[in-house]
Design a protein around this motif. Sequence first.
Motif, PDB file in Angstrom:
ATOM      1  N   ARG A  55       0.803  -1.020  -0.106  1.00 14.66           N
ATOM      2  CA  ARG A  55       0.244   0.068  -0.014  1.00 14.66           C
ATOM      3  C   ARG A  55       0.819   1.101  -0.286  1.00 14.66           C
ATOM      4  O   ARG A  55       0.411   2.272  -0.544  1.00 14.66           O
ATOM      5  CB  ARG A  55      -0.994  -0.059   1.356  1.00 14.66           C
ATOM      6  CG  ARG A  55      -2.236   0.749   0.867  1.00 14.66           C
ATOM      7  CD  ARG A  55      -3.124   0.408   2.339  1.00 14.66           C
ATOM      8  NE  ARG A  55      -4.028  -0.842   1.987  1.00 14.66           N
ATOM      9  CZ  ARG A  55      -4.788  -0.956   3.002  1.00 14.66           C
ATOM     10  NH1 ARG A  55      -4.969  -0.081   3.937  1.00 14.66           N
ATOM     11  NH2 ARG A  55      -5.547  -2.152   3.203  1.00 14.66           N
ATOM     12  N   THR A  56       2.027   1.283   0.633  1.00 13.14           N
ATOM     13  CA  THR A  56       2.739   2.410   0.768  1.00 13.14           C
ATOM     14  C   THR A  56       3.074   2.781  -0.774  1.00 13.14           C
ATOM     15  O   THR A  56       3.189   4.220  -1.184  1.00 13.14           O
ATOM     16  CB  THR A  56       4.037   2.143   1.647  1.00 13.14           C
ATOM     17  OG1 THR A  56       3.744   1.426   2.809  1.00 13.14           O
ATOM     18  CG2 THR A  56       5.022   3.284   1.529  1.00 13.14           C
ATOM     19  N   ILE A  59       0.276   4.275  -2.436  1.00 11.68           N
ATOM     20  CA  ILE A  59      -0.020   5.593  -2.260  1.00 11.68           C
ATOM     21  C   ILE A  59       0.839   6.527  -2.568  1.00 11.68           C
ATOM     22  O   ILE A  59       0.341   7.720  -3.171  1.00 11.68           O
ATOM     23  CB  ILE A  59      -0.343   5.638  -0.571  1.00 11.68           C
ATOM     24  CG1 ILE A  59      -1.613   4.772  -0.284  1.00 11.68           C
ATOM     25  CG2 ILE A  59      -0.762   6.947  -0.123  1.00 11.68           C
ATOM     26  CD1 ILE A  59      -1.783   4.776   1.253  1.00 11.68           C
ATOM     27  N   MET A 183      -1.260  15.629   2.402  1.00 12.76           N
ATOM     28  CA  MET A 183      -1.103  14.339   3.251  1.00 12.76           C
ATOM     29  C   MET A 183      -0.870  14.463   4.811  1.00 12.76           C
ATOM     30  O   MET A 183      -1.296  13.616   5.647  1.00 12.76           O
ATOM     31  CB  MET A 183       0.195  13.706   2.769  1.00 12.76           C
ATOM     32  CG  MET A 183      -0.043  13.305   0.989  1.00 12.76           C
ATOM     33  SD  MET A 183       1.312  12.661   0.543  1.00 12.76           S
ATOM     34  CE  MET A 183       1.260  10.965   0.995  1.00 12.76           C
TER      35      MET A 183
ATOM     36  N   GLN B 331       9.510  12.945   2.644  1.00 13.60           N
ATOM     37  CA  GLN B 331       8.536  13.423   3.258  1.00 13.60           C
ATOM     38  C   GLN B 331       7.132  12.557   2.576  1.00 13.60           C
ATOM     39  O   GLN B 331       6.366  12.161   3.504  1.00 13.60           O
ATOM     40  CB  GLN B 331       8.035  14.840   3.547  1.00 13.60           C
ATOM     41  CG  GLN B 331       8.372  15.376   4.873  1.00 13.60           C
ATOM     42  CD  GLN B 331       8.201  16.804   4.942  1.00 13.60           C
ATOM     43  OE1 GLN B 331       8.535  17.516   4.106  1.00 13.60           O
ATOM     44  NE2 GLN B 331       7.458  17.101   5.896  1.00 13.60           N
ATOM     45  N   VAL B 332       7.240  12.775   1.446  1.00 10.98           N
ATOM     46  CA  VAL B 332       6.056  12.096   0.828  1.00 10.98           C
ATOM     47  C   VAL B 332       6.156  10.677   0.773  1.00 10.98           C
ATOM     48  O   VAL B 332       4.824  10.017   1.426  1.00 10.98           O
ATOM     49  CB  VAL B 332       5.760  12.503  -0.972  1.00 10.98           C
ATOM     50  CG1 VAL B 332       4.978  11.363  -1.440  1.00 10.98           C
ATOM     51  CG2 VAL B 332       5.812  13.700  -1.193  1.00 10.98           C
ATOM     52  N   GLU B 333       7.232  10.169   0.860  1.00  2.16           N
ATOM     53  CA  GLU B 333       7.368   8.546   1.233  1.00  2.16           C
ATOM     54  C   GLU B 333       6.722   8.018   2.586  1.00  2.16           C
ATOM     55  O   GLU B 333       5.951   7.464   2.900  1.00  2.16           O
ATOM     56  CB  GLU B 333       8.793   8.146   0.964  1.00  2.16           C
ATOM     57  CG  GLU B 333       9.037   6.937   1.186  1.00  2.16           C
ATOM     58  CD  GLU B 333       8.990   5.834  -0.047  1.00  2.16           C
ATOM     59  OE1 GLU B 333       9.055   6.359  -0.986  1.00  2.16           O
ATOM     60  OE2 GLU B 333       8.576   4.847   0.190  1.00  2.16           O
ATOM     61  N   LEU B 335       4.831  10.124   4.622  1.00  4.24           N
ATOM     62  CA  LEU B 335       3.481  10.143   4.808  1.00  4.24           C
ATOM     63  C   LEU B 335       2.587   9.081   4.069  1.00  4.24           C
ATOM     64  O   LEU B 335       1.528   8.820   4.464  1.00  4.24           O
ATOM     65  CB  LEU B 335       2.977  11.743   4.359  1.00  4.24           C
ATOM     66  CG  LEU B 335       3.696  12.648   5.245  1.00  4.24           C
ATOM     67  CD1 LEU B 335       3.150  13.931   4.474  1.00  4.24           C
ATOM     68  CD2 LEU B 335       2.877  12.546   6.682  1.00  4.24           C
ATOM     69  N   SER B 336       3.073   8.782   2.871  1.00  4.61           N
ATOM     70  CA  SER B 336       2.178   7.658   2.216  1.00  4.61           C
ATOM     71  C   SER B 336       2.297   6.446   3.195  1.00  4.61           C
ATOM     72  O   SER B 336       1.417   5.563   3.341  1.00  4.61           O
ATOM     73  CB  SER B 336       2.687   7.609   0.981  1.00  4.61           C
ATOM     74  OG  SER B 336       4.039   6.868   1.040  1.00  4.61           O
ATOM     75  N   MET B 337       3.423   6.526   3.859  1.00  2.00           N
ATOM     76  CA  MET B 337       3.600   5.001   4.727  1.00  2.00           C
ATOM     77  C   MET B 337       2.621   4.912   5.938  1.00  2.00           C
ATOM     78  O   MET B 337       1.834   4.156   6.222  1.00  2.00           O
ATOM     79  CB  MET B 337       5.079   4.890   5.283  1.00  2.00           C
ATOM     80  CG  MET B 337       5.310   3.447   5.972  1.00  2.00           C
ATOM     81  SD  MET B 337       6.984   3.305   6.119  1.00  2.00           S
ATOM     82  CE  MET B 337       7.341   4.948   7.037  1.00  2.00           C
ATOM     83  N   LYS B 338       2.441   6.133   6.456  1.00  2.30           N
ATOM     84  CA  LYS B 338       1.746   6.561   7.503  1.00  2.30           C
ATOM     85  C   LYS B 338       0.162   6.439   7.062  1.00  2.30           C
ATOM     86  O   LYS B 338      -0.742   5.793   7.836  1.00  2.30           O
ATOM     87  CB  LYS B 338       1.838   8.082   8.000  1.00  2.30           C
ATOM     88  CG  LYS B 338       2.871   8.107   9.190  1.00  2.30           C
ATOM     89  CD  LYS B 338       2.876   9.498   9.906  1.00  2.30           C
ATOM     90  CE  LYS B 338       3.054   9.302  11.271  1.00  2.30           C
ATOM     91  NZ  LYS B 338       2.837  10.471  11.911  1.00  2.30           N
ATOM     92  N   LEU B 339      -0.066   6.722   6.063  1.00  2.96           N
ATOM     93  CA  LEU B 339      -1.363   6.863   5.266  1.00  2.96           C
ATOM     94  C   LEU B 339      -1.942   5.420   4.950  1.00  2.96           C
ATOM     95  O   LEU B 339      -3.012   4.871   5.153  1.00  2.96           O
ATOM     96  CB  LEU B 339      -1.727   7.667   4.124  1.00  2.96           C
ATOM     97  CG  LEU B 339      -1.810   9.230   4.323  1.00  2.96           C
ATOM     98  CD1 LEU B 339      -2.046   9.752   3.062  1.00  2.96           C
ATOM     99  CD2 LEU B 339      -3.268   9.318   5.102  1.00  2.96           C
ATOM    100  N   ALA B 340      -0.784   4.641   4.883  1.00  4.04           N
ATOM    101  CA  ALA B 340      -0.983   3.279   4.488  1.00  4.04           C
ATOM    102  C   ALA B 340      -1.424   2.297   5.715  1.00  4.04           C
ATOM    103  O   ALA B 340      -2.210   1.482   5.804  1.00  4.04           O
ATOM    104  CB  ALA B 340       0.001   2.516   3.988  1.00  4.04           C
TER     105      ALA B 340
END
Lengths: 193, 454
Positions: A55-56, A59, A183, B331-333, B335-340
């Motif tokens: 998912r990471t 996303i 985000m 940071q995008v990486e 935050l995407s991990m966090k959102l996942a």
Amino acid sequence: MDIKSTPPPPPHQITNPSRRAFLAWAAASPSKPMLAFHFLRSLSRIQGVTPVRRRTRTIRRAAYSSMARAASPRRAWSRALLGQARARRSRTLTGRALLLRRRVTAAAPAPPSSPAARSARIIAAGGETSAAARPLPPRQVGDPPRADALRRLVPGGAGMEYCSLLEETADYLRSLRAQVQLMQGLVDLFSCQ
Amino acid sequence: MNCGPPDQLPPATAPSCFLNLNWDQSMDAAAAGGHLDPALSSMVSSPASNSTAAAAPDGLALHGISPRPHYGGTPLSSPPKLNLSMMGQFHHYPPPQVGGAGAGGLPILENLMPVGHLDQFLADPAFAERAARLSGFDARGAAAPAQFGFPDAGPVGASKEMELRNARGESSVSDPASASAEMPPLKGASDGNARKRKAPGKGKGKDSPMSTSAAKEDSGGKRCKSMEESNAAEENSGKGKTAQSNSENGGKKQGKDSASKPPEPQKDYIHVRARRGEATDSHSLAERVRREKISQRMKLLQDLVPGCNKVVGKAVMLDEIINYVQSLQRQVEFLSMKLATVNPQLDFNNLPNLLPKDMHQPCSPLQSSHFPLETSGAPLPYISQPQQGNPLGCGLTNGMDNQGSMHPLDLAFCRTMGSHHPFLNGASDAVSQVGAFWQDDLQSIVQMDMGQSQ
């Protein structure tokens, strides 16, 4: 389908600081609502479908795609990003290649021996690399020393002159910052519950 | 040892002889400029009374410099700068008694180098520019830099001094902007030029203010002509990407220029005016335009990148930009991990709320509608509402690219939103807006759903 029996608060009471902050953020620049729309839509898709382990990555790719969509198509970096996404999709999702990839991943890290898989992958990979290996314009010999690092960072920066590279970098930075803010806001929103 | 009799200044013999010694050394070895400078400074700083011989130190400097290209030693560029900058400082001193040493030195140097070579050296535009700057430093213009003045020298030295002064006078009025090295003998205007040349001379080093560095003085038609030549050259070469200089840049000059070249502003490409002291060929003009574009964009980037205001210099700025881009991507990486990992509490409720009316307005029209991002209770049951009827298996895992597959999903959204939505009054117009955006059939479906749920 039953509604949870929480009485809906009247709309004027929903002025939450987070909501206000979000609205203020979205109104700050004309591309931010677009960004929010695209990203949230893809997020919602991902949450339901993608298995957790990938998912990471998904996303992240969705973030860049939504950035590219919200940006003006005049920008070289947005075109490059969308082109990358399209190439990735075409590479991974040509029918036979998809089946073969599933078989390969199920069969652990052994390299595929079937010629079909190899040829499919080679064709797809060749399609991508031929697009990427175009000869660079000769202007780039006059670049300052760290310009190639910037070219690698900014999507689509390999074929540009230094002057337009700087302009693309500025726009890319703006868009990146908006994406990060979005985000971060989302994470804050859903982690404080 | 042909150190001439310095009758005026006995103490100057030592420096002059010292100079001569150094001179001999410099003839053989390269990079003896360092030796030459202290000698010059010692010479010049020793007090001299008179102001007759104007250019003897310059002559010395000239002679000091000019043999180098002939003897193939040091490159010409560095010694002139050293010597002349030192010379430039000397005007602060009381008028030095350089006369004897100078007069003594001159015949010495004459043997080594005829004066005719001076022209070749003076033709160097960089040197001409610096000579002009020098002449600008003293308010008396070409009359004489009394600081470098010599006492009444002997007849031998006097003739040479007169020659040198003429040569130097020419150099002082030579147009530094003209790379063609034409030496207009505008001695009449030389004083005024010398005085006014101070500002452009100093302003030449600056990058941005083109107007300040423009020649504000009216040094005759020569400058106009060189400007016209440069403009003509650039127009004839058809360069289309030169930047417009400031309009106040030499307003008087443009008056003269426009009189002679009326079609200039009507061309559709941008014009550049070559600044004073710079080369005027089309390549350097285009190069300068490019450099200015780059610096303009660097300023833009400087505003974008936080904490870059104090950084000066392009290399460091570039590093900062690269670091910032890398940090944002990281940071995008992250935050995407966090959102996942965050629970899928989001989605359906958020999406319609954040949709503006026609995707180009901020969310103000939706303010009346709910914004249940913060109401945790309501969103949860929405999750049980999967995208049942949606062919999500059409491979949209990596984000959306084709609009066609969107519609079933949006239909599901509308349905869920319409059915579970507690705030129907607010949601109705939001949904209708969204529906209007999507498609008409969707809208009808949505309204049908909303009618059913109500």
